[in-house]
Design a protein around this motif. Structure first.
Motif, PDB file in Angstrom:
ATOM      1  N   PRO A 170      17.988 -27.709  28.837  1.00 13.92           N
ATOM      2  CA  PRO A 170      16.610 -27.997  28.399  1.00 13.92           C
ATOM      3  C   PRO A 170      16.467 -28.012  26.885  1.00 13.92           C
ATOM      4  O   PRO A 170      17.185 -27.328  26.155  1.00 13.92           O
ATOM      5  CB  PRO A 170      15.805 -26.850  29.025  1.00 13.92           C
ATOM      6  CG  PRO A 170      16.792 -25.749  29.206  1.00 13.92           C
ATOM      7  CD  PRO A 170      18.085 -26.424  29.545  1.00 13.92           C
ATOM      8  N   SER A 171      15.517 -28.803  26.432  1.00 15.40           N
ATOM      9  CA  SER A 171      15.215 -28.893  25.004  1.00 15.40           C
ATOM     10  C   SER A 171      13.714 -28.983  24.816  1.00 15.40           C
ATOM     11  O   SER A 171      12.966 -29.251  25.757  1.00 15.40           O
ATOM     12  CB  SER A 171      15.897 -30.113  24.378  1.00 15.40           C
ATOM     13  OG  SER A 171      15.389 -31.303  24.949  1.00 15.40           O
ATOM     14  N   GLU A 172      13.279 -28.739  23.610  1.00 17.34           N
ATOM     15  CA  GLU A 172      11.869 -28.826  23.277  1.00 17.34           C
ATOM     16  C   GLU A 172      11.679 -29.708  22.051  1.00 17.34           C
ATOM     17  O   GLU A 172      12.546 -29.766  21.176  1.00 17.34           O
ATOM     18  CB  GLU A 172      11.280 -27.436  22.990  1.00 17.34           C
ATOM     19  CG  GLU A 172      11.214 -26.524  24.206  1.00 17.34           C
ATOM     20  CD  GLU A 172      10.539 -25.199  23.896  1.00 17.34           C
ATOM     21  OE1 GLU A 172      10.144 -25.006  22.721  1.00 17.34           O
ATOM     22  OE2 GLU A 172      10.405 -24.381  24.809  1.00 17.34           O
ATOM     23  N   THR A 173      10.543 -30.386  22.018  1.00 21.09           N
ATOM     24  CA  THR A 173      10.150 -31.168  20.853  1.00 21.09           C
ATOM     25  C   THR A 173       8.988 -30.457  20.179  1.00 21.09           C
ATOM     26  O   THR A 173       8.004 -30.093  20.836  1.00 21.09           O
ATOM     27  CB  THR A 173       9.733 -32.586  21.256  1.00 21.09           C
ATOM     28  OG1 THR A 173      10.837 -33.255  21.859  1.00 21.09           O
ATOM     29  CG2 THR A 173       9.283 -33.374  20.038  1.00 21.09           C
ATOM     30  N   ASN A 174       9.118 -30.253  18.882  1.00 17.73           N
ATOM     31  CA  ASN A 174       8.084 -29.563  18.112  1.00 17.73           C
ATOM     32  C   ASN A 174       7.501 -30.541  17.092  1.00 17.73           C
ATOM     33  O   ASN A 174       8.234 -31.123  16.298  1.00 17.73           O
ATOM     34  CB  ASN A 174       8.675 -28.346  17.407  1.00 17.73           C
ATOM     35  CG  ASN A 174       7.602 -27.394  16.916  1.00 17.73           C
ATOM     36  OD1 ASN A 174       6.898 -26.779  17.707  1.00 17.73           O
ATOM     37  ND2 ASN A 174       7.477 -27.271  15.603  1.00 17.73           N
ATOM     38  N   PHE A 175       6.179 -30.731  17.145  1.00 22.06           N
ATOM     39  CA  PHE A 175       5.503 -31.674  16.249  1.00 22.06           C
ATOM     40  C   PHE A 175       4.432 -30.904  15.479  1.00 22.06           C
ATOM     41  O   PHE A 175       3.490 -30.389  16.063  1.00 22.06           O
ATOM     42  CB  PHE A 175       4.876 -32.810  17.054  1.00 22.06           C
ATOM     43  CG  PHE A 175       4.272 -33.900  16.213  1.00 22.06           C
ATOM     44  CD1 PHE A 175       5.068 -34.881  15.639  1.00 22.06           C
ATOM     45  CD2 PHE A 175       2.900 -33.942  15.989  1.00 22.06           C
ATOM     46  CE1 PHE A 175       4.509 -35.883  14.860  1.00 22.06           C
ATOM     47  CE2 PHE A 175       2.332 -34.939  15.217  1.00 22.06           C
ATOM     48  CZ  PHE A 175       3.145 -35.910  14.652  1.00 22.06           C
ATOM     49  N   ARG A 176       4.607 -30.852  14.158  1.00 26.06           N
ATOM     50  CA  ARG A 176       3.699 -30.062  13.323  1.00 26.06           C
ATOM     51  C   ARG A 176       3.025 -30.966  12.300  1.00 26.06           C
ATOM     52  O   ARG A 176       3.674 -31.787  11.660  1.00 26.06           O
ATOM     53  CB  ARG A 176       4.474 -28.954  12.608  1.00 26.06           C
ATOM     54  CG  ARG A 176       3.591 -28.037  11.751  1.00 26.06           C
ATOM     55  CD  ARG A 176       4.417 -27.001  10.981  1.00 26.06           C
ATOM     56  NE  ARG A 176       5.191 -26.176  11.894  1.00 26.06           N
ATOM     57  CZ  ARG A 176       6.521 -26.182  11.930  1.00 26.06           C
ATOM     58  NH1 ARG A 176       7.208 -26.975  11.122  1.00 26.06           N
ATOM     59  NH2 ARG A 176       7.174 -25.404  12.770  1.00 26.06           N
ATOM     60  N   THR A 177       1.718 -30.793  12.167  1.00 26.07           N
ATOM     61  CA  THR A 177       0.952 -31.545  11.175  1.00 26.07           C
ATOM     62  C   THR A 177       0.251 -30.566  10.240  1.00 26.07           C
ATOM     63  O   THR A 177      -0.531 -29.719  10.687  1.00 26.07           O
ATOM     64  CB  THR A 177      -0.102 -32.446  11.834  1.00 26.07           C
ATOM     65  OG1 THR A 177       0.531 -33.372  12.705  1.00 26.07           O
ATOM     66  CG2 THR A 177      -0.885 -33.221  10.785  1.00 26.07           C
ATOM     67  N   LEU A 178       0.538 -30.679   8.959  1.00 28.12           N
ATOM     68  CA  LEU A 178      -0.172 -29.942   7.916  1.00 28.12           C
ATOM     69  C   LEU A 178      -1.070 -30.928   7.185  1.00 28.12           C
ATOM     70  O   LEU A 178      -0.606 -31.992   6.755  1.00 28.12           O
ATOM     71  CB  LEU A 178       0.809 -29.309   6.935  1.00 28.12           C
ATOM     72  CG  LEU A 178       1.757 -28.243   7.494  1.00 28.12           C
ATOM     73  CD1 LEU A 178       2.787 -27.846   6.440  1.00 28.12           C
ATOM     74  CD2 LEU A 178       0.985 -27.023   7.955  1.00 28.12           C
ATOM     75  N   ALA A 179      -2.330 -30.609   7.064  1.00 31.99           N
ATOM     76  CA  ALA A 179      -3.267 -31.562   6.456  1.00 31.99           C
ATOM     77  C   ALA A 179      -4.165 -30.858   5.456  1.00 31.99           C
ATOM     78  O   ALA A 179      -4.556 -29.695   5.644  1.00 31.99           O
ATOM     79  CB  ALA A 179      -4.120 -32.239   7.534  1.00 31.99           C
ATOM     80  N   GLY A 180      -4.478 -31.560   4.389  1.00 33.96           N
ATOM     81  CA  GLY A 180      -5.437 -31.097   3.408  1.00 33.96           C
ATOM     82  C   GLY A 180      -6.344 -32.251   3.018  1.00 33.96           C
ATOM     83  O   GLY A 180      -5.884 -33.387   2.860  1.00 33.96           O
ATOM     84  N   LYS A 181      -7.621 -31.974   2.915  1.00 29.61           N
ATOM     85  CA  LYS A 181      -8.574 -33.057   2.635  1.00 29.61           C
ATOM     86  C   LYS A 181      -9.641 -32.551   1.668  1.00 29.61           C
ATOM     87  O   LYS A 181     -10.091 -31.401   1.771  1.00 29.61           O
ATOM     88  CB  LYS A 181      -9.228 -33.539   3.933  1.00 29.61           C
ATOM     89  CG  LYS A 181     -10.113 -34.763   3.752  1.00 29.61           C
ATOM     90  CD  LYS A 181     -10.661 -35.254   5.083  1.00 29.61           C
ATOM     91  CE  LYS A 181     -11.649 -34.290   5.683  1.00 29.61           C
ATOM     92  NZ  LYS A 181     -12.366 -34.857   6.856  1.00 29.61           N
ATOM     93  N   ALA A 182     -10.030 -33.413   0.743  1.00 27.73           N
ATOM     94  CA  ALA A 182     -11.113 -33.098  -0.189  1.00 27.73           C
ATOM     95  C   ALA A 182     -12.006 -34.318  -0.316  1.00 27.73           C
ATOM     96  O   ALA A 182     -11.514 -35.435  -0.522  1.00 27.73           O
ATOM     97  CB  ALA A 182     -10.556 -32.686  -1.549  1.00 27.73           C
ATOM     98  N   ASP A 183     -13.309 -34.136  -0.172  1.00 26.82           N
ATOM     99  CA  ASP A 183     -14.287 -35.214  -0.315  1.00 26.82           C
ATOM    100  C   ASP A 183     -15.327 -34.789  -1.346  1.00 26.82           C
ATOM    101  O   ASP A 183     -15.923 -33.708  -1.246  1.00 26.82           O
ATOM    102  CB  ASP A 183     -14.984 -35.512   1.018  1.00 26.82           C
ATOM    103  CG  ASP A 183     -14.048 -36.150   2.020  1.00 26.82           C
ATOM    104  OD1 ASP A 183     -13.243 -36.996   1.622  1.00 26.82           O
ATOM    105  OD2 ASP A 183     -14.120 -35.771   3.208  1.00 26.82           O
ATOM    106  N   LEU A 184     -15.565 -35.642  -2.330  1.00 27.98           N
ATOM    107  CA  LEU A 184     -16.558 -35.385  -3.362  1.00 27.98           C
ATOM    108  C   LEU A 184     -17.641 -36.456  -3.279  1.00 27.98           C
ATOM    109  O   LEU A 184     -17.336 -37.655  -3.274  1.00 27.98           O
ATOM    110  CB  LEU A 184     -15.901 -35.404  -4.747  1.00 27.98           C
ATOM    111  CG  LEU A 184     -16.836 -35.192  -5.934  1.00 27.98           C
ATOM    112  CD1 LEU A 184     -17.413 -33.773  -5.907  1.00 27.98           C
ATOM    113  CD2 LEU A 184     -16.109 -35.458  -7.251  1.00 27.98           C
ATOM    114  N   THR A 185     -18.889 -36.019  -3.209  1.00 31.35           N
ATOM    115  CA  THR A 185     -20.024 -36.938  -3.124  1.00 31.35           C
ATOM    116  C   THR A 185     -20.970 -36.686  -4.300  1.00 31.35           C
ATOM    117  O   THR A 185     -21.301 -35.531  -4.589  1.00 31.35           O
ATOM    118  CB  THR A 185     -20.786 -36.742  -1.801  1.00 31.35           C
ATOM    119  OG1 THR A 185     -19.896 -36.939  -0.703  1.00 31.35           O
ATOM    120  CG2 THR A 185     -21.936 -37.735  -1.686  1.00 31.35           C
ATOM    121  N   HIS A 186     -21.367 -37.773  -4.947  1.00 31.38           N
ATOM    122  CA  HIS A 186     -22.295 -37.658  -6.080  1.00 31.38           C
ATOM    123  C   HIS A 186     -23.372 -38.725  -5.933  1.00 31.38           C
ATOM    124  O   HIS A 186     -23.078 -39.899  -5.670  1.00 31.38           O
ATOM    125  CB  HIS A 186     -21.566 -37.823  -7.413  1.00 31.38           C
ATOM    126  CG  HIS A 186     -22.475 -37.701  -8.606  1.00 31.38           C
ATOM    127  ND1 HIS A 186     -23.053 -36.503  -8.980  1.00 31.38           N
ATOM    128  CD2 HIS A 186     -22.912 -38.638  -9.492  1.00 31.38           C
ATOM    129  CE1 HIS A 186     -23.799 -36.694 -10.041  1.00 31.38           C
ATOM    130  NE2 HIS A 186     -23.735 -37.981 -10.385  1.00 31.38           N
TER     131      HIS A 186
END
Length: 621
Positions: A572-588
């Motif tokens: 047996p084997s396993e698949t590991n899927f990792r997502t690191l996310a960073g987001k910045a929104d500036l409204t003026h």
């Protein structure tokens, strides 16, 4: 193990739009905008505007600009109340405002001449929806979701009901773990992939599937977009599914749900019913009336049951005599469990295994089926054909029966004793295809999931929320050796997902707002293969040096019989899927215009792999 890191996708989006600027498609929160006007419809600059969430008491304080414009961004869906004040005018109150998911409402506030102490209240008037966007799709709030009969509370199933969404057309059972079937939809013939997000951050698993299927009680609203996605959605061209989780309010609220069904409430599968009546007919043909009556008294199918249960609770954080989080700190917690023990799926019941005669080396019956096709030849009798150069001849094995002295494979006896006895081999003149019905094989699923959300309003300028979720699923299916070596052929599939999100909204002024979020989503799936790993090659009769070579990856070697079901699995084997996310929104906001800039960075990591060897069972010396 191998590792592959995808390239980091970063998008920098700067857009200039009119005041009715469309909300970022992946952002699950909404906004309320409008103008403060005097009786002559002239703009009122410098008016104090208060936008209040009536469920949580959270407030946003604004000041209208030189054009009378105000805009409150990144608001949770819910019930709102707006107040506008300015010297020389009566206070204007607008109540009864319901803000849906990822929606912009346009609400103008008119001030009448008079003292500030006087109040003009307007309620029930429909606000104007934002008309600048061209996206299409479906929005479902929690009331609609809870009113619809969704099996296993799997809200993702409802995506398939969106106009324009294409599916495979397969309507099967989709439990809270079924992220494969619950991700089976597309637009435009499947060009590009889909995108799933919860609270504005990615919810993507491996192989273009969603990672976590939240229980419907935890979702405030879900929005499905199929066309006209915002330019900031740069990670997909297919369906965009955005979900917003529930947040706690000033009142404690909770839910309890239970879904239960019995196997025998369902129609009996065809082959199970056929086997039931065939056994009765066979007993009557043998003159055994007592057994025939006994079989008639039994149910056509084995018992089974499914339980899907969930509970939620949310409200203000309170520690008696220490802290009261009213209007400031809230929580929302959920738990979901699912336990199934039912008959395996109908398409897994029919198996072809060696007959009892096959296991002894007697293949004589096949001569009556198709002698030219099934005649066996002795490989040791191969010799040149004296009548034809470059040709060879060989001798047929008499009667198609292998002599016991020629069956010398050291593992043959071990593997054949694992096999169950055929129970659906009625005509010896036909090939024994599907000669075993695995009607006693159960389908066992065990799933649980936790999620928790915390919302904190530090001040009118600083708002925070955090959320984590974890779910785990184990599946035992297709165990057709259930009656001989229980668990040996069970696929033992596993799926696990951990998601963590943190978000900060900073209101620098009435015209400038910054939203920063970070998230981690870790999705893992594979197989455990528990029983097969309890064996090692030497247990079957293979040389002991193979145990040494296998080291810590010992497993029952996989044996493939030509034309029959194979035994055991690769390691047996396993698949590991990792997502690191960073987001910045500036409204003026400046005058009639809204300026927006944003950055969305993602790092995706995928690891997986495994080993194992195939061994072909040879029956001839």
């Amino acid at each position: 193990m191998t590792a592959r890191r995808s390239r980091v996708l970063a998008t920098l989006l700067v857009a200039v739009f009119p005041a009715c600027f469309q909300t970022l498609a992946q952002e699950s929160r909404g906004s309320i905008q409008g103008r403060v006007l005097d009786p002559s419809d002239a703009p009122v600059a410098g008016a104090a505007v208060l936008v209040e969430n009536r469920d949580t008491g959270a407030t946003v304080r604004l000041v209208s600009n030189s054009t009378g414009y105000y805009e409150a961004n990144l608001l949770l869906p819910g019930n709102y109340h707006i107040t506008a004040e300015f010297s020389g005018f009566k206070k204007s109150i607008r109540s009864g405002i319901v803000l849906p998911l990822s929606t912009r409402l346009e609400i103008d506030l008119k001030l009448e001449i008079g003292a500030v102490a006087e109040t003009v209240t307007v309620s029930g008037e429909a606000p104007m929806l934002d008309t600048s966007g061209a996206s299409s799709g479906l929005v479902l709030n929690n009331r609609k979701v809870m009113d619809l009969p969704v099996i296993a509370n799997n809200i993702m199933v409802l995506v398939k009901m969106t106009p324009g969404v294409q599916t495979s057309g397969v309507n099967d059972y989709l439990g809270p773990h079924s992220n494969l079937g619950a991700s089976d939809y597309r637009v435009a013939g499947g060009v590009g992939g889909n995108e799933w997000s919860i609270d504005g951050v990615p919810n993507n698993g491996t192989s273009r599937r969603s990672a976590y299927l939240p229980v419907s009680d935890t979702i405030q609203e879900m929005k499905v977009e199929t066309f006209g996605l915002d330019a900031s959605t740069g990670h997909n061209t297919g369906v965009s599914v955005t979900m917003m989780t529930k947040a706690g309010t000033n009142q404690f609220h909770g839910t309890l749900t239970e879904q239960h069904w019995q196997q025998r409430w369902h129609g009996t599968p065809f082959f199970t019913k056929q086997s039931y009546y065939r056994n009765i007919a066979a007993a009557e043909a043998a003159g055994d009336r007592a057994r025939a009556e006994y079989l008639r008294s039994q149910d056509k199918q084995a018992p089974g049951r499914s339980n899907n249960y969930a509970g939620t609770i949310g409200g203000p954080v309170r520690i008696p005599k220490v802290y009261n989080g009213k209007d400031r700190l809230f929580f929302f917690f959920s738990y979901q469990g699912n336990k199934d023990k039912v008959a395996d799926l109908p398409d897994r019941l029919n198996k072809t295994i060696p007959t009892l005669d096959d296991r002894r080396g007697d293949f004589s019956r096949f001569l009556g089926v198709n002698a030219p096709l099934y005649q066996l030849y002795d490989p040791l009798s191969v010799r040149p054909d004296p009548a034809r150069a470059t040709h060879f001849i060989r001798e047929p094995i008499p009667g198609n029966i292998l002599p016991a002295s020629r069956i010398v494979n050291p593992v043959a006896a071990f593997y054949t004793k694992l096999l169950p006895t055929p129970n659906n081999d009625l005509d010896p003149k036909r090939e024994p295809t599907n000669n075993f019905l695995a009607i006693t094989t159960p389908l066992i699923r065990d799933y649980y999931a936790y999620s928790n959300r915390i919302d904190y309003q530090l001040s009118d300028r600083h708002r925070f929320f955090g959320r984590w979720s974890y779910n785990n699923w184990i599946n035992n299916a297709n165990d057709w050796m259930y009656d001989t070596v229980r668990g040996l052929q069970a696929d033992n599939l596993i799926r696990k997902n951990l998601g963590v999100t943190a978000d900060w909204v900073f209101t620098a002024s009435s015209s400038t707002i910054l939203d920063v979020s970070v998230s981690l989503n870790n999705y893992r799936e594979g197989s455990a293969t528990v029983v097969a790993r309890q064996f090692k090659p030497a247990d079957t009769g293979l040389p002991a040096y193979m145990d040494v070579k296998a080291e810590d990856r010992k497993i029952l070697p996989q044996m493939a019989f030509g034309g029959y079901e194979s035994i055991s699995f690769d390691y047996p084997s396993e698949t590991n899927f990792r997502t690191l996310a960073g987001k910045a929104d500036l409204t003026h906001i400046r005058g009639y215009h809204t300026f927006r800039a944003g950055a969305d960075l993602r790092g995706q990591f995928r690891t997986g792999g495994g080993g194992g060897k195939h061994f072909r069972l040879l029956l001839l010396q």
